[in-house]
Write an enzyme that holds these catalytic residues in place. Structure first.
Site, PDB file in Angstrom:
ATOM      1  N   LYS A 175      12.232  25.820  25.098  1.00  2.76           N
ATOM      2  CA  LYS A 175      12.983  24.635  24.862  1.00  2.76           C
ATOM      3  C   LYS A 175      13.910  24.346  26.062  1.00  2.76           C
ATOM      4  CE  LYS A 175      17.031  23.587  23.492  1.00  2.76           C
ATOM      5  NZ  LYS A 175      17.237  22.560  24.312  1.00  2.76           N
ATOM      6  N   GLY A 216      22.036  29.981  30.182  1.00  9.96           N
ATOM      7  CA  GLY A 216      23.088  28.970  29.887  1.00  9.96           C
ATOM      8  C   GLY A 216      24.457  29.415  29.602  1.00  9.96           C
ATOM      9  N   SER A 217      25.098  28.816  28.854  1.00 13.77           N
ATOM     10  CA  SER A 217      26.561  29.166  28.556  1.00 13.77           C
ATOM     11  C   SER A 217      26.747  30.469  27.568  1.00 13.77           C
ATOM     12  CB  SER A 217      27.208  28.089  27.934  1.00 13.77           C
ATOM     13  OG  SER A 217      26.776  27.748  26.616  1.00 13.77           O
ATOM     14  N   THR A 218      27.719  31.162  27.803  1.00  8.78           N
ATOM     15  CA  THR A 218      28.183  32.387  26.911  1.00  8.78           C
ATOM     16  C   THR A 218      28.167  32.278  25.648  1.00  8.78           C
ATOM     17  OG1 THR A 218      29.023  33.210  28.999  1.00  8.78           O
ATOM     18  CG2 THR A 218      29.592  34.273  26.980  1.00  8.78           C
ATOM     19  N   VAL A 225      26.610  29.905  23.527  1.00  9.92           N
ATOM     20  CA  VAL A 225      25.267  29.916  23.096  1.00  9.92           C
ATOM     21  C   VAL A 225      24.631  31.032  23.014  1.00  9.92           C
ATOM     22  CG1 VAL A 225      22.943  28.427  23.314  1.00  9.92           C
ATOM     23  CG2 VAL A 225      25.012  27.102  23.692  1.00  9.92           C
ATOM     24  N   GLU A 253      21.181  35.267  30.754  1.00  5.41           N
ATOM     25  CA  GLU A 253      21.776  35.243  31.928  1.00  5.41           C
ATOM     26  C   GLU A 253      22.977  33.897  31.576  1.00  5.41           C
ATOM     27  OE1 GLU A 253      22.524  37.266  34.335  1.00  5.41           O
ATOM     28  OE2 GLU A 253      20.650  38.304  33.811  1.00  5.41           O
ATOM     29  N   CYS A 289      26.036  28.402  38.401  1.00  7.60           N
ATOM     30  CA  CYS A 289      26.684  29.475  37.670  1.00  7.60           C
ATOM     31  C   CYS A 289      27.289  30.333  38.716  1.00  7.60           C
ATOM     32  CB  CYS A 289      25.762  30.301  37.004  1.00  7.60           C
ATOM     33  SG  CYS A 289      24.191  30.579  38.038  1.00  7.60           S
ATOM     34  N   GLU A 337      35.557  29.078  32.667  1.00  8.04           N
ATOM     35  CA  GLU A 337      34.421  28.322  33.569  1.00  8.04           C
ATOM     36  C   GLU A 337      34.635  26.835  33.134  1.00  8.04           C
ATOM     37  OE1 GLU A 337      30.320  28.520  32.261  1.00  8.04           O
ATOM     38  OE2 GLU A 337      29.965  29.181  34.329  1.00  8.04           O
TER      39      GLU A 337
HETATM   40  P1  NAD Z   1      24.286  25.445  27.585  1.00 10.58           P
HETATM   41  O1  NAD Z   1      24.465  26.788  26.959  1.00 10.58           O
HETATM   42  O2  NAD Z   1      24.953  23.998  27.107  1.00 10.58           O
HETATM   43  O3  NAD Z   1      22.606  24.839  27.287  1.00 10.58           O
HETATM   44  C1  NAD Z   1      21.657  25.980  27.572  1.00 10.58           C
HETATM   45  C2  NAD Z   1      20.464  25.706  26.940  1.00 10.58           C
HETATM   46  O4  NAD Z   1      21.033  26.130  25.439  1.00 10.58           O
HETATM   47  C3  NAD Z   1      19.995  24.440  26.722  1.00 10.58           C
HETATM   48  O5  NAD Z   1      18.502  24.308  26.556  1.00 10.58           O
HETATM   49  C4  NAD Z   1      20.624  23.637  25.245  1.00 10.58           C
HETATM   50  O6  NAD Z   1      20.213  22.706  24.680  1.00 10.58           O
HETATM   51  C5  NAD Z   1      20.345  25.043  24.504  1.00 10.58           C
HETATM   52  N1  NAD Z   1      21.347  25.183  23.312  1.00 10.58           N
HETATM   53  C6  NAD Z   1      22.479  24.759  23.060  1.00 10.58           C
HETATM   54  N2  NAD Z   1      23.043  25.180  21.776  1.00 10.58           N
HETATM   55  C7  NAD Z   1      21.877  25.666  21.473  1.00 10.58           C
HETATM   56  C8  NAD Z   1      21.674  26.597  20.176  1.00 10.58           C
HETATM   57  N3  NAD Z   1      22.579  26.266  19.083  1.00 10.58           N
HETATM   58  N4  NAD Z   1      20.363  26.940  19.952  1.00 10.58           N
HETATM   59  C9  NAD Z   1      19.571  27.100  20.978  1.00 10.58           C
HETATM   60  N5  NAD Z   1      19.758  26.814  22.221  1.00 10.58           N
HETATM   61  C10 NAD Z   1      20.831  25.801  22.404  1.00 10.58           C
HETATM   62  O7  NAD Z   1      24.225  25.579  29.313  1.00 10.58           O
HETATM   63  P2  NAD Z   1      23.979  24.233  30.235  1.00 10.58           P
HETATM   64  O8  NAD Z   1      25.253  23.242  30.180  1.00 10.58           O
HETATM   65  O9  NAD Z   1      22.584  23.833  30.088  1.00 10.58           O
HETATM   66  O10 NAD Z   1      24.072  25.139  31.580  1.00 10.58           O
HETATM   67  C11 NAD Z   1      25.278  25.662  32.068  1.00 10.58           C
HETATM   68  C12 NAD Z   1      25.807  27.012  31.880  1.00 10.58           C
HETATM   69  O11 NAD Z   1      24.770  27.900  31.966  1.00 10.58           O
HETATM   70  C13 NAD Z   1      27.018  27.337  32.355  1.00 10.58           C
HETATM   71  O12 NAD Z   1      27.882  28.370  31.566  1.00 10.58           O
HETATM   72  C14 NAD Z   1      26.349  28.376  33.465  1.00 10.58           C
HETATM   73  O13 NAD Z   1      27.340  29.445  33.905  1.00 10.58           O
HETATM   74  C15 NAD Z   1      25.099  28.983  32.970  1.00 10.58           C
HETATM   75  N6  NAD Z   1      24.030  29.326  33.822  1.00 10.58           N
HETATM   76  C16 NAD Z   1      23.929  30.790  34.032  1.00 10.58           C
HETATM   77  C17 NAD Z   1      23.145  30.997  35.079  1.00 10.58           C
HETATM   78  C18 NAD Z   1      23.014  32.683  35.505  1.00 10.58           C
HETATM   79  O14 NAD Z   1      22.088  33.073  35.998  1.00 10.58           O
HETATM   80  N7  NAD Z   1      23.793  33.362  34.879  1.00 10.58           N
HETATM   81  C19 NAD Z   1      22.174  30.270  35.777  1.00 10.58           C
HETATM   82  C20 NAD Z   1      22.337  28.964  35.495  1.00 10.58           C
HETATM   83  C21 NAD Z   1      23.314  28.377  34.390  1.00 10.58           C
END
Ligand code: NAD
Length: 543
Positions: free
Chosen positions: A212, A265-267, A269, A293, A327, A425
């Site tokens: 996804k 993605g975000s912490t 989620v 991550e 990130c 963040e």
């Molecule tokens: P996000 O958490 O909003 O989305 C990430 C993914 O999760 C997307 O595909 C989104 O659709 C999905 N998602 C959202 N709600 C969900 C749910 N209920 N169930 C399943 N999937 C769900 O993050 P974003 O805005 O796309 O990315 C930014 C975040 O990612 C920041 O917090 C950033 O620090 C983090 N990030 C971390 C790294 C790392 O290596 N640590 C790398 C890149 C981004």
């Protein structure tokens, strides 16, 4: 069957092209950009090798010009998600049984397609869909993704060649199996390379995947699928579904065949996903692997003997490249009082010279943030900082979403080291700085270490080796990627394996052996050439 011990050629990092005026790559990428900008791309679901159009769609609009439509993507129903799971499971046995060299050759070819004929198109798609400058697109969507695919092929060989000791008459072996079931890959908007890596690294190890992508990176997600299919990925190995994240997750996590999640993605989620897995744990045939991550609150710490120009430059690049949406972006800094004026002078000069606008104007260093939601969240923090007594906006602070989601690179001076923008963040072009008394440098490290729940990246700037040593030890748990005299962004595959601890993730280091190993299950085999024929041991013999 004829066989042999195969190994891939030693790989090196994909060279990064300059896109300087007059270069062929600049002309090519601008041509691809123009073409994509003036066409509409339909992004289907990919299930079992079929392109599915559901009739329910969402428009794709570039963040830097949100009224311009460049295509649409499909929204899956529950039935589509179930079909994706079924397609993955149907492909599983044949894929898992495929010799590893056949599997990895698909991804090696994909890397060559990406860095060759697809290069300009992938960069242009990332520039348009995720509002990256050409350089930010190149280091991510082409160089890093090609590196992930090539280096993972090598790491796989290293893992497979790791074998146990044997003894006389006993041959011990370790077999690295794919997990039983399927992997759920969930990817963020901000790196095309992560979107490409998260579904493919488990697949390289023999797993099947339901992927996804983020709804704000569907444009480049389609190209990833096209490249993989052109490289020969068999039907059903990676199935891409888009639409409601929570609905998709509900269906996936109900399946007894769910065997792991590969998330970035975000912490919040990630914690939600982990909790859901926990609630459903008794349903699964195996304990699922959970790799994630997540967020960061990445720091720059300066000691009084460091060069203020070096520190200011690291802050400008570290905090504002890709609008602070890495990130790893520097988002809080600790500067000694005696050097603050000098750091501020250079920082102000540099940041105020940053040009912002659409990425096809290559003089721009910054473009727009990803969405209206992100724009509103980030500007809310800026507005609060303008009013709060323990903070002051000292550079930037303006914004405008009439055409695109543009936010000026902004620097906040915090009078309190625990001011909210030092802790949370924001994921945007906002850097918060705390100025500490030179004599309190050890105390400032203690504050830094205890300020935020994250531990992703961080940088220290100093010349005195005792100070470097002290700070490195003191901040041992504060960052999974730690930089000495360099900005905290820009990790390169095979050079700085990437990932954070504490609230920033499971630190399984994407694009490394340590990540790949999570997608395998080991079978230990002992073969005895001379099995015993008597149950009794010698100690039982008569004296
Ligand atoms: P996000 O958490 O909003 O989305 C990430 C993914 O999760 C997307 O595909 C989104 O659709 C999905 N998602 C959202 N709600 C969900 C749910 N209920 N169930 C399943 N999937 C769900 O993050 P974003 O805005 O796309 O990315 C930014 C975040 O990612 C920041 O917090 C950033 O620090 C983090 N990030 C971390 C790294 C790392 O290596 N640590 C790398 C890149 C981004």
């Amino acid at each position: 069957m004829a066989t042999g011990f195969f190994k891939t050629d030693k790989v090196t990092n994909e060279p990064i092209l300059s896109y300087a005026p007059g270069t062929p790559e600049r002309a090519e990428v601008l041509e691809a950009y123009k073409h994509l900008w003036n066409s509409e791309m339909e992004v289907p679901l990919y299930i079992g090798g079929n392109e599915i159009f559901t009739g329910k769609t969402k428009l794709i609009t570039p963040p830097h010009d949100h009224k311009h439509v460049v295509g649409s993507f499909q929204k899956a129903s529950k039935e589509h998600v179930q079909q994706a799971i079924d397609a993955a499971l149907a492909a599983r046995d044949e894929w898992a049984a495929m010799p590893w060299q056949d599997r990895v050759s698909i991804f090696l070819k994909a890397a060559d397609l990406l860095s060759g004929p697809y290069r300009a198109r992938m960069n242009a798609a990332t520039m348009i869909g995720q509002s990256k400058t050409v350089f930010q697109a190149e280091i991510d969507a082409v160089a890093e993704l090609a590196d992930f695919w090539r280096f993972n092929a090598q790491y796989l060989q290293r893992i497979y060649s790791e074998q146990p000791a044997s003894s006389k008459e006993v041959w011990n072996r370790m077999e690295y199996r794919a997990l039983e079931g399927f992997i759920y890959a969930v990817t963020p908007f901000n790196f095309t390379s992560i979107a490409g890596n998260l579904p493919t690294s488990p697949a390289m190890a023999g797993n099947v995947v339901v992927w996804k992508p983020s709804s704000t990176s569907m444009y480049s997600a389609k190209l990833i699928m096209e490249i993989l299919m052109e490289a020969g990925l068999p039907d059903g190995v990676i199935n891409m579904v888009s639409g409601s994240a929570s609905m998709i997750t509900e269906v996936i996590l109900e399946s007894p065949h769910f065997s792991g999640i590969h998330f970035t993605g975000s912490t919040d989620v990630f914690q939600y996903l982990w909790k859901k897995v926990g609630e459903n744990i008794a349903k699964y045939r195996s304990y699922p692997r959970i790799v994630g991550e997540t967020g960061g609150k990445d720091f720059v710490w300066m000691y009084k003997d460091a060069d203020p120009i070096v520190v200011a430059t690291a802050l400008t690049r570290g905090a504002f490249e890709y609008q602070g949406q890495k990130c790893s972006a520097a988002s809080r800094a600790y500067i000694p009082k005696s050097r603050w004026d000098a750091v501020f002078e250079t920082l102000k000069k540099q940041v105020e010279s940053i040009k912002m606008g659409a990425p096809d104007d290559m003089s721009n260093f910054e473009t727009a943030v990803i969405s209206e939601g992100a724009f509103n969240k980030i500007t809310g923090y800026i507005d609060d900082a303008k009013k709060d007594t323990d903070a002051e906006v000292i550079i930037g602070g303006n914004y405008d979403k009439s055409v695109g989601y543009f936010i000026e690179p902004t620097v906040i001076l915090a009078k309190n080291p625990h001011y909210i923008t030092m802790e949370e963040e924001l994921f945007g072009p906002v850097l918060t700085i705390y100025v500490y008394d030179d004599a309190d440098w050890k105390e400032s490290l203690t504050i830094l270490d205890g300020t935020s729940p994250y531990a992703l990246t961080g940088a220290i700037f100093a010349k005195d080796r005792y100070v470097i040593d002290y700070a490195s030890k003191k901040l041992e748990n504060a960052a999974g990627n730690f930089y000495i005299n360099d900005k905290p962004t820009g990790a390169v595959v095979n050079q700085q394996p990437f990932g954070g601890a504490r609230g920033s993730g499971t630190n399984d280091k994407a694009g490394s052996m340590w990540n790949l190993i999570r997608w395998m299950s080991v079978r230990s085999i002992k073969e005895n050439f001379n099995p015993p024929i008597d149950y009794r041991y010698p100690f039982m013999d008569k004296e």
